[in-house]
Every structure is written in C-alpha cells, then in structure tokens.
Design a protein around this motif. Structure first.
Motif, PDB file in Angstrom:
ATOM      1  N   ASN A 123      -6.247  -1.781  11.585  1.00  0.00           N
ATOM      2  CA  ASN A 123      -5.943  -3.148  11.144  1.00  0.00           C
ATOM      3  C   ASN A 123      -4.887  -3.171  10.036  1.00  0.00           C
ATOM      4  OD1 ASN A 123      -6.012  -5.864  10.840  1.00  0.00           O
ATOM      5  ND2 ASN A 123      -8.236  -6.008  10.575  1.00  0.00           N
ATOM      6  N   THR A 124      -3.655  -2.879  10.422  1.00  0.00           N
ATOM      7  CA  THR A 124      -2.609  -2.777   9.404  1.00  0.00           C
ATOM      8  C   THR A 124      -2.197  -4.145   8.861  1.00  0.00           C
ATOM      9  OG1 THR A 124      -0.999  -2.725  11.187  1.00  0.00           O
ATOM     10  CG2 THR A 124      -1.633  -0.624  10.234  1.00  0.00           C
ATOM     11  N   ARG A 145      11.760  -6.912  11.592  1.00  0.00           N
ATOM     12  CA  ARG A 145      11.146  -5.592  11.610  1.00  0.00           C
ATOM     13  C   ARG A 145      11.701  -4.747  12.762  1.00  0.00           C
ATOM     14  NH1 ARG A 145       4.956  -5.715   9.796  1.00  0.00           N
ATOM     15  NH2 ARG A 145       4.366  -3.577  10.128  1.00  0.00           N
ATOM     16  N   THR A 146      11.825  -5.386  13.910  1.00  0.00           N
ATOM     17  CA  THR A 146      12.359  -4.670  15.074  1.00  0.00           C
ATOM     18  C   THR A 146      13.793  -4.237  14.815  1.00  0.00           C
ATOM     19  OG1 THR A 146      10.954  -6.037  16.453  1.00  0.00           O
ATOM     20  CG2 THR A 146      12.693  -4.827  17.570  1.00  0.00           C
ATOM     21  N   LEU A 147      14.597  -5.142  14.261  1.00  0.00           N
ATOM     22  CA  LEU A 147      16.001  -4.800  14.015  1.00  0.00           C
ATOM     23  C   LEU A 147      16.116  -3.668  12.991  1.00  0.00           C
ATOM     24  CD1 LEU A 147      17.711  -8.326  14.061  1.00  0.00           C
ATOM     25  CD2 LEU A 147      17.469  -6.676  15.917  1.00  0.00           C
ATOM     26  N   ASP A 148      15.228  -3.653  11.996  1.00  0.00           N
ATOM     27  CA  ASP A 148      15.213  -2.545  11.027  1.00  0.00           C
ATOM     28  C   ASP A 148      14.822  -1.240  11.704  1.00  0.00           C
ATOM     29  OD1 ASP A 148      15.890  -4.238   9.024  1.00  0.00           O
ATOM     30  OD2 ASP A 148      13.869  -4.412   8.168  1.00  0.00           O
ATOM     31  N   THR A 162      12.386   8.466   7.754  1.00  0.00           N
ATOM     32  CA  THR A 162      12.700   7.059   7.464  1.00  0.00           C
ATOM     33  C   THR A 162      12.133   6.127   8.527  1.00  0.00           C
ATOM     34  OG1 THR A 162      14.792   7.952   6.707  1.00  0.00           O
ATOM     35  CG2 THR A 162      14.599   5.571   6.771  1.00  0.00           C
ATOM     36  N   ALA A 163      12.156   6.587   9.778  1.00  0.00           N
ATOM     37  CA  ALA A 163      11.742   5.716  10.873  1.00  0.00           C
ATOM     38  C   ALA A 163      10.235   5.465  10.887  1.00  0.00           C
ATOM     39  CB  ALA A 163      12.188   6.302  12.212  1.00  0.00           C
ATOM     40  N   GLU A 164       9.462   6.252  10.129  1.00  0.00           N
ATOM     41  CA  GLU A 164       8.026   5.976  10.034  1.00  0.00           C
ATOM     42  C   GLU A 164       7.761   4.758   9.158  1.00  0.00           C
ATOM     43  OE1 GLU A 164       5.450   6.815  11.571  1.00  0.00           O
ATOM     44  OE2 GLU A 164       6.473   8.323  12.757  1.00  0.00           O
ATOM     45  N   ILE A 165       8.686   4.511   8.233  1.00  0.00           N
ATOM     46  CA  ILE A 165       8.495   3.407   7.298  1.00  0.00           C
ATOM     47  C   ILE A 165       8.709   2.089   8.039  1.00  0.00           C
ATOM     48  CG2 ILE A 165       9.281   2.397   5.125  1.00  0.00           C
ATOM     49  CD1 ILE A 165       8.532   5.197   4.461  1.00  0.00           C
ATOM     50  N   GLY A 166       7.694   1.262   8.003  1.00  0.00           N
ATOM     51  CA  GLY A 166       7.819  -0.038   8.647  1.00  0.00           C
ATOM     52  C   GLY A 166       7.537  -0.015  10.144  1.00  0.00           C
ATOM     53  N   LYS A 167       7.197   1.140  10.699  1.00  0.00           N
ATOM     54  CA  LYS A 167       6.938   1.192  12.142  1.00  0.00           C
ATOM     55  C   LYS A 167       5.598   0.540  12.468  1.00  0.00           C
ATOM     56  CE  LYS A 167       5.754   5.019  14.433  1.00  0.00           C
ATOM     57  NZ  LYS A 167       5.925   6.416  14.848  1.00  0.00           N
ATOM     58  N   ASN A 168       4.553   0.989  11.765  1.00  0.00           N
ATOM     59  CA  ASN A 168       3.224   0.459  12.054  1.00  0.00           C
ATOM     60  C   ASN A 168       2.640  -0.363  10.911  1.00  0.00           C
ATOM     61  OD1 ASN A 168       3.200   1.633  14.603  1.00  0.00           O
ATOM     62  ND2 ASN A 168       2.414   3.562  13.801  1.00  0.00           N
ATOM     63  N   ILE A 169       3.216  -0.214   9.743  1.00  0.00           N
ATOM     64  CA  ILE A 169       2.753  -1.021   8.610  1.00  0.00           C
ATOM     65  C   ILE A 169       3.975  -1.383   7.782  1.00  0.00           C
ATOM     66  CG2 ILE A 169       2.295   0.931   7.019  1.00  0.00           C
ATOM     67  CD1 ILE A 169      -0.320  -0.603   6.247  1.00  0.00           C
ATOM     68  N   GLY A 170       4.008  -2.630   7.293  1.00  0.00           N
ATOM     69  CA  GLY A 170       5.124  -3.075   6.473  1.00  0.00           C
ATOM     70  C   GLY A 170       4.806  -2.769   5.018  1.00  0.00           C
ATOM     71  N   ARG A 212       1.526   8.641   9.863  1.00  0.00           N
ATOM     72  CA  ARG A 212       2.325   7.723  10.687  1.00  0.00           C
ATOM     73  C   ARG A 212       1.597   6.417  10.966  1.00  0.00           C
ATOM     74  NH1 ARG A 212       0.696   9.374  16.365  1.00  0.00           N
ATOM     75  NH2 ARG A 212      -1.235  10.300  15.728  1.00  0.00           N
ATOM     76  N   VAL A 213       0.391   6.267  10.382  1.00  0.00           N
ATOM     77  CA  VAL A 213      -0.334   5.000  10.458  1.00  0.00           C
ATOM     78  C   VAL A 213      -0.609   4.613  11.911  1.00  0.00           C
ATOM     79  CG1 VAL A 213      -0.487   2.673   9.488  1.00  0.00           C
ATOM     80  CG2 VAL A 213       0.977   4.341   8.393  1.00  0.00           C
ATOM     81  N   ALA A 214      -1.180   5.552  12.656  1.00  0.00           N
ATOM     82  CA  ALA A 214      -1.480   5.271  14.058  1.00  0.00           C
ATOM     83  C   ALA A 214      -2.786   4.497  14.172  1.00  0.00           C
ATOM     84  CB  ALA A 214      -1.571   6.593  14.829  1.00  0.00           C
ATOM     85  N   ASP A 215      -3.003   3.914  15.346  1.00  0.00           N
ATOM     86  CA  ASP A 215      -4.104   2.958  15.523  1.00  0.00           C
ATOM     87  C   ASP A 215      -5.493   3.555  15.295  1.00  0.00           C
ATOM     88  OD1 ASP A 215      -3.615   4.495  17.791  1.00  0.00           O
ATOM     89  OD2 ASP A 215      -4.559   3.027  19.120  1.00  0.00           O
TER      90      ASP A 215
END
Lengths: 157, 539
Positions: B286-287, A55-58, B303-311, B278-281
């Motif tokens: 509880n993501t 996840r970090t690398l992505d 794009t960088a919002e995807i996967g930042k706080n929730i997969g 942005r799925v902030a806390d």
C-alpha cells in the motif's frame, strides 16, 4: 501530458529495438519516434514523443537514462522545442479539384513533388498539428497513401 | 592467440578461477581453451543451475561470477537464472556460444536470438563480432556487472569469433570508458541536507533496509547510523541479514509474510527511510497510503527506482556506503524513546494467527533450532514457497548470510545456490533449505556436488504439497487443491543414497535437537527430510 525526449544513443545494432521494447515492456506510450545518425557516425539521435502523467514522464526519462547505450537524454518543454515532422501524401484529383488542392498546398506551404494524371504526391514539413490539419483538408479529395517521419525536435536554447 | 584463449586470459585477469557451465558445439573452442587452464569448470546438470550456482558464488565472493552455456537451448535454459539474478541485482557474467557470424539470422541448428531474448533480463549485452574486441568487452562486462546497481551481463560469442586469431597482442585494458554509463556513487549534498532536516523533525523515524544494503556492503554503516540516532529498523526479504536478529533496534521483516509489528511500524512511522529497496508489492502493498502518512526518503543507486513504485518526499541517489557514511558523521539529537517503546509494545502484543499443527515437525521450530545451531557466519540458502516464508521469519541472523531470491522467486534456487556459495567459501558452513516441490526441481545438482567433492547440507521440509499455492487455494478458491499434490513418492532416502549423502529424517519435534546435531556434525554431504503437516501455513 506530452513528453518530448531528445535522446543521443550509441549507433549500434539493436539499440532502436531496445528502446522500443523498453517502452512496450513498461507500458509507456510512444506517439512518435524518429531516429537518424548525427554528425558522428557512432552516435544516433532519437526524438521520442510520449504522453502520460507527470510520474510516467519522469519514469520514462529515468529508464532511458538507465540504458547503457543511451548517452544523453534531454526532456524538451513543448514551448522551448522546435518541432518538425515531414510527410509525403498521395492525393487523388480530377480536373475540377486540382486547383482547390493546389490552393490548399500554397496556403499551407506544401509542395507538389509529383503529378500523375489521376493523383499527386505532396510534401509537407511542418509542426505535428499543421500536418494533421493538412490531412483533414485533403481528405475529401481521396487520400491514397501517407508516409510520415514522426516528429524531430530540438531545443531553442 | 584465438578468441577463446583470449577469453581464458581475461578470466585470469579478473581473478576468476571457478566457472559454472554446460558445453555444446557452439562453445566448443572456449572449452578447448579451458582444457589444461587454471580455471576450474564445474559441470552442472542443467544450464539454469549454472546461473543459480554462479549467483550463490557471486553473493558470497562479493564479485561477479561466470556461467557458460552453448547456443540455442543451452542459452535459453539459462534465461530463468539470469532473470533471477537481474531481479535480485546479482552480478553475473553469462557467456553463451552462438552460431558462426555468417549463419546468424538463418535459423540454423541451435540458433536462437539470445541477445533479443535476454534483453529484458540483463543489465547489458554484447554480441562479440571480432576476436580483437574480447579484452575490451570482458573488461566492460565485469565493470558493468559489478558497479552501480549490480546485475547480469550477457556475452554472446559466435563460434568463429572464438576461433579467430587476434590481430594484436593480447592486452587487457586497465580502464573502462563507456559514454552512457557513469554510476552515481556520491549522494547529492543538497538532498543529503534535506534528509537531515527531515530527520531532525521526525518523531517516529523508521529505516527499511533492502537487498541494496547487503549488495553494497553497507550493513555496518546502516547499523551504526541506526544505533547512533536511535532509529528502529525493519528489512525486506532481500534485506534480511542487514541486522542481527537480536539487535535491539531490529523489528523483523515487512510485507505480506512479514511480522505484523514490522508492518505496523511502517504504517505508523512519520519518516520512512527506504534504503536499497525497490518497493515491490509483496513488501509494500500500500504505497499510496504510505505516501500520505509518512515523509518518505528513498535512497538508491538506481535513479529509475526512485518514483517507480512510491513517490518519495526526498529522493537521494547514491551508493549506500557513501550516503550512510556521511549521514553517520552528523549529530542529530533525536529522541525516539517513546516511539521505540510503542514498537516494543506492538512486538510483545503481536498475535500469531497461523496454524501450528501439533503433528510431525513444526517448520518454525525447525528453522529456529537449525539456525541457532549453525555457525555464526554460516550461509543459509532458502528456496521458494512456504519454506521460504518460514525460513525468512525464523532465521536467526548472527554474522551469516541469508541467500534467497526475493525478487524473482524462482523455485529450485536453493540447492545450486548453496553449491556455488560453498565453492566460494569452502570452509564456511552452508545449508540449503527447500520444500519438497523446489527440491525436486534441482536436486540433480547433488550429482555436481558429488563429482566436485563439495559437501552439501540440504534440508527438505516435506509436506507432499506445493504448499504456498495450496495455502492460496485454501484462502481464495474454497480449498480446491488444483494441481498442487506431489503424492507419496519418491523415496528421498534412496535419493540421498544415490548421491552418496547421509540421510536423516525427522517426524517429531522432540527428535529435532538430536537429529539436527547429527545432521550438522556429519562430515560429508547430508540430506535431512523433515516431515511437516500440510495444515501449517505462513500467515
């Protein structure tokens, strides 16, 4: 996991600092960072080696891509990447140890750039791991100074 | 033509007729060029508020707004507002004066590395080194600020660049070409098909609308999508306004201070569509659990919002207008009636655990009665603190706008934001609602409104405490009220008088209807102070 990123950026003041701060700000690790101009004066190329979970690398890749001064990001697979690092290392020697060091250099493909009465400056360009082993091999003789460039990488494809 | 005059030309080309700022020596050539031009300069009383006012202006006009300060302290004062706009994805152009090129880096008077200082809080930054670059830089700045995920762009202008003559005739470029900036507008077709597949298989779908729905102008499309397929919806704080409060599919705001049934809907759904959030806390604490219980579709232009706080199970990058237009074209035949019945049941059964004091004015009732009376398209500017939570929960959305800083949570936002919003739409009813803490951070801007002839309506919920921190101390620190007491002063009636405003005060619920009517019907600027018991809390 290791992540190798080959990053084309605008050759502008502040871009290196911006990329370095991005890593610091988001808690991304930098194992090495090498930067230089490409064949075009307006474009620089960086190789950044980092580590972290998938996840970090992505996220690193996405955040690099988000920077407006970043033109292109390529994530290199370790097995597809040709990677090289350069090192200058100053090692102390005596008459009794000189030939041993020269033998190590010859086996490892390093060359002696400069010889003083008490120390020598050795140059080695090789993969990261080989550089590490070389350092271990000459450590007993006394390392006076080390300069490394950090890894630069290119995809075979 | 010199650089400063070129700046004014560029503003004209971008149809910018109002800017907010505070001058100083390093930006003096710009102000000289401004003199006698068609651009209206609004002199704020502190630079931060130039940024907040521009934010309010940008949110209502739907275009980037401009704020200007001098170098050093002027620019540094602006940072908080720029960072607020960055967190809330508001398009701003921040222009700062800078010392002469040859002096940069020598720590001269009022020199600060503003580019460096603002790097984490801006979408992009320019240090202009040649006057000839100004048209291109301005064109690019407006383009970057207003496309993709919107945000602030900084232009740092050394004084001698403002004075330098252009060597070529002024030409404003028509197009922009930036190698490293190509926003993804169109959603990927294959991902879109995966979204449709997942939707077809869903029994308990839920849409969560974030601020991106509003900043992209996709409210109508998102609403139509939910209506067509019977998909219930919730919003984050920044997403308030995506649905009218009375919409049958709308289940309120999620998060720490949100509705319990909205949060339950999140945790019980089997397919969660997160749109422009942005799925902030504070919204989704509880993501990890959400990832396990639901398929998550995350749609965002960044794009960088995807996967930042929730997969997410299915990421989809694109402009929400494009994505929802295409989703709307599809036929799905979903039957969500059982799910919607369950949601309606939770809503009916919801228990309010908050403390409601019988003394003074109930803040919830206040917001309900206030927004029920406001024009359908009115602008409501909510500050930060307990007042923000009461506003967010009780605000009755019709066709209006709810402006607050859900991202950065900067106290003192509401008054300057309302000033900017009102100037962007002079005929639209605009009301700022603050607590007595936040109000005292920025009421100096009432002088700006007075000088500019902008009528302001400000409501202050007064409980003599920094209420949200006090509430936190009550819950977590044994009621030790450390550093949160505002005391008895000042006399707000005198403040209203000093700024030429009518003054209203209410201290009982029974008087609310009458006073609110008078307050809203007052033709000029008016301050309404509502005395609130400090035992009222937000959750």
């Amino acid at each position: 996991m290791k992540g190798i990123y080959s990053v084309l950026v605008e050759n502008r003041a502040g871009v290196l600092a911006e990329i370095a701060r991005l890593f610091a700000r988001r808690n991304f690790n930098i194992e090495s960072l090498a930067v230089g101009e490409t064949d075009r004066h307006d474009t620089s190329s960086m190789t950044i080696v980092s580590s972290g979970d998938q996840r970090t690398l992505d996220q690193i890749e996405k955040h690099l891509n988000k920077r407006i001064d970043v033109i292109k990001v390529r994530r290199l697979e370790e097995r597809d990447a040709l990677s090289l690092e350069m090192m200058l290392i100053k090692v102390a020697y005596s008459v009794s140890t000189r030939s041993q060091i020269m033998e190590i250099c010859s086996i490892m493909g390093a060359s002696i750039l400069h010889l003083s009465p008490r120390h020598m400056v050795i140059e080695l360009h090789a993969a990261h791991e080989k550089i590490e082993s070389f350092i271990d091999l000459v450590r007993p003789f006394g390392i006076l100074e080390v300069q490394r460039t950090g890894t630069i990488s290119m995809s075979r494809k | 033509m010199n650089g400063a005059q070129a700046m004014i030309q560029c503003l004209d080309q971008e149809n910018i007729h109002t800017i907010f700022g505070y001058p100083g020596v390093a930006i003096a050539p710009f102000y000289e060029a401004l003199y006698g031009s068609d651009v209206r300069h609004v002199l704020v009383r502190q630079e931060q508020n130039a940024g907040h006012a521009a934010s309010g202006f940008a949110r209502i006009s739907g275009r980037p707004a401009v704020c200007v300060t001098t170098s050093g302290p002027g620019a540094l004062n602006l940072i908080t507002a720029v960072a607020t706009a960055y967190a809330d994805s508001i398009p701003l152009i921040a222009v700062t004066g800078q010392v002469a090129r040859r002096l940069i880096g020598r720590d001269v008077f009022q020199e600060a590395d503003v580019i460096g200082a603002m790097e984490p809080f801006t979408k992009y930054r320019y240090m202009v080194r040649r006057a000839d670059d100004i048209p291109r830089v301005m064109k690019e700045a407006f383009y970057i600020a207003s496309t993709g995920r919107k945000g602030p762009v900084l232009i740092d202008l050394p004084i001698d660049v403002q004075q330098e003559e252009l060597t070529q005739p002024f030409h404003y470029p028509e197009d922009v070409s930036i190698r490293g900036y190509k926003p993804h507008i169109k959603g990927n077709g294959q991902q879109l098909r995966r979204v449709l597949q997942a939707l077809k298989a869903a029994e308990k779908p839920l849409l969560c609308a974030g601020g991106g729905v509003i900043s992209s102008g996709a409210q109508d499309l998102v609403r139509s999508f939910c209506e067509k397929h019977g998909i219930p919806a919730v919003t984050t704080m920044m997403g308030i306004g995506a649905f009218p409060s009375a919409h049958p599919l709308y289940y309120g705001m999620i998060g720490n201070n949100g509705r319990s049934y909205a949060n339950k809907a999140m945790s019980e759904s089997d397919l969660l569509i997160i749109a422009g959030a942005r799925v902030a806390d504070r919204a989704m604490p509880n993501t990890r659990r959400l990832e396990e219980t639901a398929k998550v579709i995350h749609i965002d232009i960044d794009t960088a919002e995807i996967g930042k706080n929730i997969g997410p199970t299915i990421p989809l990058v694109g402009d929400l207008r494009d994505v929802f237009q295409r989703l709307l074209d599809q036929e799905l035949q979903l039957d969500t009636s059982t799910w919607r019945e369950a949601l309606a049941g939770w809503k009916d059964a919801a228990v309010d655990h908050r403390v409601h004091s019988p003394r003074l004015v109930d803040p919830n009732t206040l917001v309900q009665k206030l927004t029920a009376r406001m024009d359908p398209d009115a602008v409501y500017c909510a500050d930060v603190g307990q007042n923000q939570m009461w506003s967010a929960i009780n605000y009755e959305m019709k066709e209006g706008r709810f402006l607050t800083t859900g991202g950065m949570g900067t106290m003192g936002y509401a008054v300057p934001c309302a000033l900017g919003a009102r100037m962007a739409a002079p005929d639209r009813q605009t009301v700022a609602v603050c607590g007595d803490g936040a109000f005292q951070m920025s009421f100096n801007e009432l002088a700006t409104a007075q000088a500019e002839g902008v009528p302001m309506k400000v409501v202050v919920m007064r409980n003599h405490y920094l209420g949200l921190v006090k509430e936190y101390q009550d819950k977590n620190y044994g009621g030790h009220h450390s550093g949160v007491t505002l005391g008895d002063g000042p006399d707000f009636g005198k403040i209203a008088c000093a700024y030429g405003m009518s003054y209203y005060e209410v201290s009982e619920n029974q008087a609310l209807d009458r006073i609110l009517d008078r307050f809203l019907q007052d033709p000029g600027s008016a301050l309404l102070v509502c005395q609130v018991d400090d035992v009222n809390n937000t959750k």
